[in-house]
Scaffold this active site. Sequence first.
Site, PDB file in Angstrom:
ATOM      1  CG  PHE A  54      -1.817   1.258   1.226  1.00  0.00           C
ATOM      2  CD1 PHE A  54      -3.033   1.228   0.578  1.00  0.00           C
ATOM      3  CD2 PHE A  54      -1.428   2.424   1.861  1.00  0.00           C
ATOM      4  CE1 PHE A  54      -3.861   2.347   0.550  1.00  0.00           C
ATOM      5  CE2 PHE A  54      -2.242   3.552   1.842  1.00  0.00           C
ATOM      6  CZ  PHE A  54      -3.462   3.514   1.189  1.00  0.00           C
ATOM      7  CG  ASP A  75       5.958   3.528   1.690  1.00  0.00           C
ATOM      8  OD1 ASP A  75       5.976   4.155   2.774  1.00  0.00           O
ATOM      9  OD2 ASP A  75       4.934   3.423   0.983  1.00  0.00           O
ATOM     10  CE  LYS A 129       0.405   6.057   7.514  1.00  0.00           C
ATOM     11  NZ  LYS A 129      -0.944   6.591   7.665  1.00  0.00           N
TER      12      LYS A 129
END
Length: 396
Positions: free
Chosen positions: A135, A220, A249
């Site tokens: 994702f 990532d 984040k």
Amino acid sequence: MTIGSDLLQRYSGAMVQVFGQPQLVLATGHGCWVTDVDGKRYLDLLSGIAVNALGHGHPALVQAVAKQAEQAIHISNFFTSEPAILLAERLLAISAAPAGSGVFFANSGTEAIEAAIKLSRRTGRTRLVALEGSFHGRSTGAVALTHKAAYREPFEPLIPDVSFVPPNDEAALSAVIDDRTAALFIEPIQGEAGVREVSADYLRLARELTSRHGALLVLDEIQTGIGRTGRWFAHQAAGIVPDAMTLAKGLAGGVPIGALVTFGRRITGLLAAGQHGTTFGGNPLACAAGLAVLDTIEREDLLGNALRVGSILDDLDSLDVAGVAATRGRGLLRAIELSGTPAPAAMAAAREAGFIVNAVTPTALRLAPPLVISEGELTSFVDALPAILEAARSVT
């Protein structure tokens, strides 16, 4: 009708329904606790999906944001600011980036992935490789690298020439990486797939193969970075250096930010002036918040706290809790695999008991609490878990 139910009805009439119906209307937060508009408190074991690294209302973050807001919130990318420069320097330092490395600030993880895709195109190649279960975001570029068909198919045709390989399958990876590959994208721990870790050996092979074939290795670290696994970045456990890394984040503790870190002069030089940009990326407010987060993680030894407190969940496997099949993850990014209890029902029962967790798959709960969480707070959830699962089973 409660205040929360009234607001949720109004939400349905005012918002595009891409998130479905929210579970709660939250009003305030302090430390690892949040309170909804009807006054009920919850232990936040998700922290905005690994975003609120310092919890809610941490004085260092509040003070940094307030101070910067008084000075300058936004200045445009015609100029720069001291917080942006300082944050870039700190990120390069904690990632042990070599001379000539650089940082591009964006506003989200998805934007950081978009920047990485454009970086890969500057190699003169177009073929991209990602992992099954991946994702990487919701934009049309990022979703092309996201494996779940339900996320991709409604928006096809997407970026062409993307291949997916099984994680930890070294033979499959060796077969797909060749001289046509522009970049390989890997999450060291696949959060949305259920907190599934890519092995250190697999990461080292990825580094060797991409180097051999002149492809970029893009890691990532949007969910795993900034201390979540007990290291600044999860890939550091494998002892490798990527060509590029995406962050977001937890980087600014809840203030929107994203970053692409490029490693070495050759990679950094792939994007020239005018070839990429952003209006809000690198604004002084977000960068001041990022500096406060990094300072606090160092000052309060939150890397160590992530390991110490996270180890409590390691013990779940030995406690023989009815309904718990296994646990996985590192630091404070964890999954509890359930047996005989649907994860959505367990999530609802946990919420009723005053704990916020995430049913990340139909059979697994994800926990990504603030890095400041105490042993006592996390233990309170572990102690409550048997009753939570029993309650969930009684309604299924």
